[in-house]
Design a protein around this motif. Structure first.
Motif, PDB file in Angstrom:
ATOM      1  N   GLU A 419       0.841  -1.191   0.000  1.00  0.00           N
ATOM      2  CA  GLU A 419       0.000   0.000   0.000  1.00  0.00           C
ATOM      3  C   GLU A 419       0.873   1.237   0.000  1.00  0.00           C
ATOM      4  N   ARG A 420       0.483   2.218  -0.772  1.00  0.00           N
ATOM      5  CA  ARG A 420       1.354   3.378  -1.007  1.00  0.00           C
ATOM      6  C   ARG A 420       1.574   4.202   0.253  1.00  0.00           C
ATOM      7  N   TYR A 421       0.604   4.206   1.160  1.00  0.00           N
ATOM      8  CA  TYR A 421       0.772   4.989   2.368  1.00  0.00           C
ATOM      9  C   TYR A 421       1.473   4.210   3.477  1.00  0.00           C
ATOM     10  N   THR A 422       1.720   2.887   3.267  1.00  0.00           N
ATOM     11  CA  THR A 422       2.526   2.090   4.205  1.00  0.00           C
ATOM     12  C   THR A 422       3.518   1.281   3.386  1.00  0.00           C
ATOM     13  N   GLN A 423       4.546   1.925   2.884  1.00  0.00           N
ATOM     14  CA  GLN A 423       5.467   1.287   1.955  1.00  0.00           C
ATOM     15  C   GLN A 423       6.258   0.157   2.596  1.00  0.00           C
TER      16      GLN A 423
END
Length: 433
Positions: A419-423
């Protein structure tokens, strides 16, 4: 002979009363079933069926394969018959009715002439009124009959004798009245004894299916839905007929496929009462498609073959246990990956080209551990392809993900995303076959 004489000569003989209606029904059933091999079918002397298969040899793979298929069809109708193959219908009829001839297959004209010459003159029905006179002059075989002067033979017998003789040897053309299939199919068999097992029902229904396939071929049609009615007791103990519906995904007139499909349905059927009659009704038919004759056949079978396999699986396992993919036009994999009953028609969603998708998706993505900056799933996973960015679903919780194809030490490939907000977190979403 009298019954006492028969019992004396053959004590184990089973005597049954001759039934003219049963005899004619058997002839009609055989005629209708054999129409699936040729439309040129005629009824000859002594209830003999004559088939002109000249135009059918290539379709069925030659005379020997066609010969075996005709034998199998009549065996499926519970009939025994004498067979003969010859260049002429009259010659084949003579060889089939001559019980002591061991070889009844004459594919070459000179072989046919040699076989016919040794037959007795009484083999021709037209010669029977003159058999005594012919025997007195030493004419005992058809070969000797052919050597007599034609003018004198016609004067002392009849013109019909020469006509039948010439037709059998192929010297004159033969004219027949071909059997025409009825406009409507009506298949019903009244049983002599009650049936209590589905195996016996399948054998009786197989006779009706053979007749149905001959009727379909004669009218250039194919069936998509059949209804098999099993009639039970009448009178005070009357019961409603049991009903078995057969539905095919594609139109067919193949007796082997219909019989196998019927057996799968009867395997799950429990008879509520003994069966006294079996009726086969055609619920839906349509025009048959022409037979495909591709120069290079499709590997793995045709689409029709795959549909037939699916029909057998549905009949064996049940419609509620077989599912097929019905994808939805959505970029999110968990939304696009939909399944539904295999027998339900659906409109396929457009396929996304240029991307790699796994065969199996997890119901819920699995959070993976990270070791030495690599995702871990039993062993370290090495990224071999990606990323593929998916951004969709903003109206119901946006999916902002980067997908990767990873491979473990044994060569198994997985579909991962971050997920882009939890790389820093990796999720396992699918497995490649």
């Amino acid at each position: 002979m009298r019954i006492s004489g028969v019992n004396t000569l053959c004590p184990q003989a089973v005597l049954t009363e001759y039934d003219e209606h049963l005899h004619q029904s058997a002839i009609q059933a055989a005629s209708l079933a054999l129409l699936q091999y040729t439309p040129e079918l005629a009824l000859g002397e002594r209830d003999t069926l004559l088939l002109d298969v000249t135009a059918s040899l290539r379709l069925f793979g030659g005379i020997r394969r066609l010969y075996r298929r005709i034998q199998g069809t009549l065996h499926g109708l519970c009939l025994s018959a004498g067979y003969a193959i010859a260049a002429t219908a009259g010659g084949a009829w003579l060889l089939a009715t001559a019980a002591y001839i061991r070889l009844r297959r004459c594919l070459k004209p000179h072989t046919q002439v040699r076989r016919l010459d040794v037959l007795p003159v009484g083999s021709l029905p037209a010669v029977l009124p003159y058999e005594t006179w012919l025997s007195s002059i030493g004419c005992a075989t058809l070969g000797a009959l052919r050597q007599l002067p034609r003018a004198g033979l016609q004067r002392r017998t009849s013109r019909q004798v020469l006509q039948v003789l010439d037709a059998a040897y192929g010297n004159t053309p033969e004219i027949f009245k071909w059997i025409v299939a009825p406009l409507q199919f009506q298949g019903r068999i009244e049983l002599v004894e009650r049936i209590e097992y589905t195996e016996a029902v399948a054998r009786v229904a197989g006779r009706l299916i053979q007749q149905l396939c001959g009727w379909l071929t004669a009218h250039q049609r194919a069936v998509t839905q059949l209804v098999l009615l099993l009639e039970h007791e009448r009178g005070r103990h009357a019961r409603e007929p049991s009903q078995v519906e057969l539905a095919t995904a594609i139109p067919t007139r193949d007796p082997a496929h219909l019989m196998r499909l019927l057996q799968e349905h009867l395997h799950h059927l429990k008879l509520v009462a003994p069966v006294i009659a079996v009726t086969l009704d055609v619920a839906r038919v349509q025009e048959a498609a022409p037979v495909a004759d591709d120069l290079f056949p499709e590997p793995g079978g045709t689409p029709q073959d795959r549909e037939r396999v699916l029909e057998i699986i549905l009949a064996r396992l049940g419609h509620d246990r077989v599912w097929a993919p019905q994808p939805v036009a959505d970029h999110r994999p968990e939304v696009a990956n939909r399944w539904g009953p295999a027998n339900t028609a659906f409109v396929a969603a457009p396929v996304v080209e240029g991307v790699t998708r796994p065969c199996w998706l997890l119901e819920k993505p699995l959070l993976l551990s990270v070791r030495k900056h690599r995702p871990w799933y039993g062993s370290p996973l090495h990224i071999v392809q990606g990323p593929e960015r998916i951004e969709d679903g903003w109206w119901e919780g946006a999916a902002l993900r980067d997908y990767f194809v990873a491979e473990d030490t044994s060569g198994v490939r997985y579909w991962l995303f971050r997920e882009r907000y939890t790389q820093w977190r990796w999720f396992l979403h699918g497995i490649f076959g």
